[in-house]
Design a protein around this motif. Structure first.
Motif, PDB file in Angstrom:
ATOM      1  N   GLN A 195     119.417 -19.825  79.278  1.00 54.42           N
ATOM      2  CA  GLN A 195     118.677 -20.609  78.292  1.00 54.42           C
ATOM      3  C   GLN A 195     117.185 -20.708  78.593  1.00 54.42           C
ATOM      4  O   GLN A 195     116.404 -21.062  77.700  1.00 54.42           O
ATOM      5  N   ARG A 196     116.768 -20.415  79.819  1.00 57.18           N
ATOM      6  CA  ARG A 196     115.365 -20.542  80.192  1.00 57.18           C
ATOM      7  C   ARG A 196     114.786 -19.163  80.527  1.00 57.18           C
ATOM      8  O   ARG A 196     115.442 -18.364  81.200  1.00 57.18           O
ATOM      9  N   HIS A 197     113.567 -18.938  80.064  1.00 56.97           N
ATOM     10  CA  HIS A 197     112.966 -17.610  80.214  1.00 56.97           C
ATOM     11  C   HIS A 197     111.522 -17.737  80.719  1.00 56.97           C
ATOM     12  O   HIS A 197     110.784 -18.620  80.272  1.00 56.97           O
ATOM     13  N   VAL A 236     109.993 -25.815  79.668  1.00 57.18           N
ATOM     14  CA  VAL A 236     111.074 -26.436  80.448  1.00 57.18           C
ATOM     15  C   VAL A 236     110.786 -26.199  81.930  1.00 57.18           C
ATOM     16  O   VAL A 236     109.886 -25.435  82.297  1.00 57.18           O
ATOM     17  N   GLN A 262     121.362 -22.299  82.849  1.00 63.57           N
ATOM     18  CA  GLN A 262     119.901 -22.386  82.853  1.00 63.57           C
ATOM     19  C   GLN A 262     119.263 -21.005  82.821  1.00 63.57           C
ATOM     20  O   GLN A 262     118.244 -20.802  82.153  1.00 63.57           O
ATOM     21  N   TRP A 292     107.972 -21.469  82.234  1.00 61.76           N
ATOM     22  CA  TRP A 292     109.361 -21.311  81.788  1.00 61.76           C
ATOM     23  C   TRP A 292     109.538 -22.045  80.466  1.00 61.76           C
ATOM     24  O   TRP A 292     109.106 -23.185  80.311  1.00 61.76           O
ATOM     25  N   THR A 293     110.167 -21.367  79.513  1.00 62.64           N
ATOM     26  CA  THR A 293     110.416 -21.971  78.204  1.00 62.64           C
ATOM     27  C   THR A 293     111.847 -21.688  77.767  1.00 62.64           C
ATOM     28  O   THR A 293     112.516 -20.800  78.329  1.00 62.64           O
ATOM     29  N   ASP A 294     112.301 -22.457  76.776  1.00 67.46           N
ATOM     30  CA  ASP A 294     113.586 -22.111  76.174  1.00 67.46           C
ATOM     31  C   ASP A 294     113.333 -21.022  75.137  1.00 67.46           C
ATOM     32  O   ASP A 294     112.214 -20.533  74.982  1.00 67.46           O
ATOM     33  N   ARG A 295     114.382 -20.656  74.410  1.00 64.20           N
ATOM     34  CA  ARG A 295     114.238 -19.534  73.469  1.00 64.20           C
ATOM     35  C   ARG A 295     113.254 -19.854  72.342  1.00 64.20           C
ATOM     36  O   ARG A 295     112.599 -18.958  71.810  1.00 64.20           O
TER      37      ARG A 295
END
Length: 202
Positions: free
Chosen positions: A63-65, A137, A60, A129-132
């Motif tokens: 994959q999460r930023h 997310v 996580q 928080w978002t994915d790439r």
């Protein structure tokens, strides 16, 4: 200790029945399993769960930023179909707004997100928080939460194993008791008609 004493007590007792000794052995084995197998099951389950959750946390985090979103305007709150105390409490804490943000890959996005800002005015910023690719997310799980879940899983497995052992012992003892009563009924049926008669050996 009581189970071990029970086995030793029935070992040479002339009044013991086969079922008495067997019941004592069952109690001793159950006690040993409660002391060894149940904690082992809890430790193994907790360890496996901990490793699995640690890997999930690492994935996580990769994959999460966290990105900065900018408020554009408030979003209309959806009307609930029926009264739900939990959802009502949740709406008081988080407010839906329309915001824009830039993903890690540089793409720009606009959409409806929820925020804990009490007063969300145009231009205010907050972290999401978002994915790439920029899809919103949930926040990644932290290590402390993962450890708590692993500990709870281990405790639950140990208690479940202990409960299964105790239930198995009770079932075995219940069958032994029924067998004893059946044999007693048979013996009484054989001796009952002659009970108290002169010369019947009673």
């Amino acid at each position: 200790m009581r189970a071990a004493k029970g086995v030793w007590r029935w070992r040479h007792n002339p009044l013991r029945r086969a079922t008495d000794l067997f019941e004592a052995w069952v109690a001793l084995i159950a006690a040993l399993l409660l002391l060894t197998a149940a904690p082992a099951a809890g430790w193994a389950t907790g360890s496996l769960t901990d490793e699995s959750l640690r890997q999930a946390v690492r994935n996580q985090r990769q994959q999460r930023h966290p990105v900065t979103a900018t408020v554009l305007k408030p979003a209309p709150a959806p009307k609930p179909a029926a009264y739900d105390p939990e959802s009502s409490a949740g709406h008081e804490k988080r407010r839906p707004i329309i915001a824009k943000w830039t993903a890690v890959d540089g793409s720009r996005h606009t959409g409806t997100v929820s925020t804990v800002l009490r007063t969300a005015r145009a231009g205010d910023t907050f972290t999401i928080w978002t994915d790439r690719a920029g899809r919103v997310v949930s926040r990644p799980m932290d290590a402390a939460t993962a450890r708590v879940h692993a500990v709870l899983a281990g405790i639950g497995a140990a208690l479940t194993a202990a409960g299964l052992i105790a239930c198995a012992r009770r079932l075995i003892v219940r069958r032994l008791v029924r067998r004893r009563y059946a044999r007693l009924d048979q013996a009484w049926a054989a001796a009952g008609p002659d009970w108290g008669r002169t010369g019947a050996g009673s």
